[in-house]
Design a protein around this motif. Structure first.
Motif, short mmCIF file in Angstrom:
data_model
loop_
_atom_site.label_atom_id
_atom_site.label_comp_id
_atom_site.label_asym_id
_atom_site.label_seq_id
_atom_site.Cartn_x
_atom_site.Cartn_y
_atom_site.Cartn_z
N GLU A 295 -7.46 0.44 -0.45
CA GLU A 295 -6.05 0.93 0.86
C GLU A 295 -6.26 1.65 1.47
O GLU A 295 -5.15 1.31 2.85
N PHE A 296 -7.13 3.00 1.78
CA PHE A 296 -6.98 4.06 2.86
C PHE A 296 -7.62 2.89 3.87
O PHE A 296 -7.25 2.88 4.86
N ILE B 9 -8.99 2.38 -5.80
CA ILE B 9 -7.90 1.73 -4.89
C ILE B 9 -7.64 2.46 -3.64
O ILE B 9 -7.31 1.89 -2.78
N LYS B 10 -7.05 3.86 -4.35
CA LYS B 10 -6.55 4.55 -3.05
C LYS B 10 -7.52 4.42 -1.37
O LYS B 10 -6.78 4.56 -0.18
N SER B 11 -8.84 4.70 -2.13
CA SER B 11 -9.96 4.54 -1.05
C SER B 11 -10.01 3.28 -0.39
O SER B 11 -10.06 2.69 0.41
N GLY C 277 -8.65 4.91 -10.30
CA GLY C 277 -7.05 4.91 -9.03
C GLY C 277 -7.77 5.12 -7.75
O GLY C 277 -6.91 4.85 -6.96
N ILE C 278 -8.93 5.97 -7.66
CA ILE C 278 -9.30 6.75 -6.45
C ILE C 278 -9.58 5.86 -6.05
O ILE C 278 -9.76 5.58 -4.39
#
Length: 98
Positions: free
Chosen positions: A9-10, A5-7, A2-3
């Protein structure tokens, strides 16, 4: 995961906005992300070529070399698609050069 994917996306969201504003560094960073999988971004040579091409058009010499390196691993059809996507981005944003 999850981290990661968020990274990714950011990274994409922040650099995409800057690239749309004409920032060659942002285009280069996106090319690097897509060519190497930086920050959890999936490797996509077509996208990498597109972003390196846009950075090169905006005057970044290093992007020219990276674009050539990526192109060595691509088919003619893939390169043509990357070029089409770069032209579409320019038409959409109205930004060819900084």
């Amino acid at each position: 995961m999850g981290i990661s994917i968020k990274s990714a996306e950011f990274l994409l969201a922040s650099r995409m906005a800057e690239a749309a504003s004409g920032c060659a560094d942002a285009c280069y960073d996106l090319g690097m992300a897509y060519s190497c999988g930086t920050g959890g971004v999936d490797v996509d040579l077509i996208a990498a070529h597109k972003w390196f091409n846009l950075a090169a058009l905006r005057g970044m010499e290093e992007a020219q070399y990276c674009r050539a390196d990526v192109a060595e691993e691509m088919s003619g059809r893939e390169i043509a698609e990357a070029q089409r996507l770069a032209r579409a981005f320019i038409a959409e944003t109205g930004r060819r050069a900084a």
